[in-house]
Write a protein that holds these residues in place. Structure first.
Motif, PDB file in Angstrom:
ATOM      1  N   VAL A  21      41.368 -40.817  44.091  1.00 29.52           N
ATOM      2  CA  VAL A  21      41.427 -39.454  43.562  1.00 29.52           C
ATOM      3  C   VAL A  21      42.727 -39.238  42.794  1.00 29.52           C
ATOM      4  N   LYS A  27      39.319 -39.513  39.579  1.00 27.90           N
ATOM      5  CA  LYS A  27      39.235 -38.162  40.120  1.00 27.90           C
ATOM      6  C   LYS A  27      38.156 -38.040  41.197  1.00 27.90           C
ATOM      7  N   MET A  28      37.858 -36.833  41.588  1.00 26.94           N
ATOM      8  CA  MET A  28      36.977 -36.555  42.719  1.00 26.94           C
ATOM      9  C   MET A  28      35.513 -36.829  42.395  1.00 26.94           C
ATOM     10  N   LYS A  29      35.128 -36.723  41.148  1.00 24.89           N
ATOM     11  CA  LYS A  29      33.719 -36.935  40.788  1.00 24.89           C
ATOM     12  C   LYS A  29      33.270 -38.351  41.113  1.00 24.89           C
ATOM     13  N   GLU A  32      32.540 -38.470  44.873  1.00 24.56           N
ATOM     14  CA  GLU A  32      31.270 -37.809  45.153  1.00 24.56           C
ATOM     15  C   GLU A  32      30.098 -38.683  44.736  1.00 24.56           C
ATOM     16  N   ALA A  47      32.909 -36.999  51.079  1.00 26.78           N
ATOM     17  CA  ALA A  47      33.596 -36.353  49.958  1.00 26.78           C
ATOM     18  C   ALA A  47      34.374 -35.131  50.438  1.00 26.78           C
ATOM     19  N   MET A  51      38.429 -34.502  50.200  1.00 29.38           N
ATOM     20  CA  MET A  51      38.987 -33.291  49.595  1.00 29.38           C
ATOM     21  C   MET A  51      39.929 -32.585  50.566  1.00 29.38           C
TER      22      MET A  51
END
Length: 88
Positions: A21, A27-29, A32, A47, A51
């Motif tokens: 991340v 990144k976070m996508k 996920e 996920a 976060m």
């Protein structure tokens, strides 16, 4: 051998995911996407845990940064005395 690798990856998932991340390319996508792909319905929980870990790290960083800034802003009486001596 594959069982040992799977066990290792389960143990280090959070560490590797937080590092992913922080990488500006992923990144976070990506977390996920990969969680849904490999874990199915349980991917959302992974996920979410990533976060929460990132938010916790940021909150800790922000609180430490505020403490350092507060301690720097308070002038000590010793520094004002030494400043007046330097001017003379």
């Amino acid at each position: 051998m594959l069982k040992k690798l799977d066990e290792y990856l389960k143990d280090t998932f959070l560490l590797l995911a937080v590092a992913t991340v922080m990488d500006p390319r992923c990144k976070m996508k990506y977390i996920e996407f990969s969680s849904k792909k490999y874990e199915g319905g349980a991917g959302n929980s992974q996920a979410t845990s990533v976060m929460e870990a990132v938010q916790s790290l940021f909150a800790d960083y922000a609180s430490r940064n505020l403490k350092e800034n507060d301690s720097c802003d308070i002038p000590s009486s010793d520094s004002s005395d030494s400043d007046s001596e330097d001017e003379e």
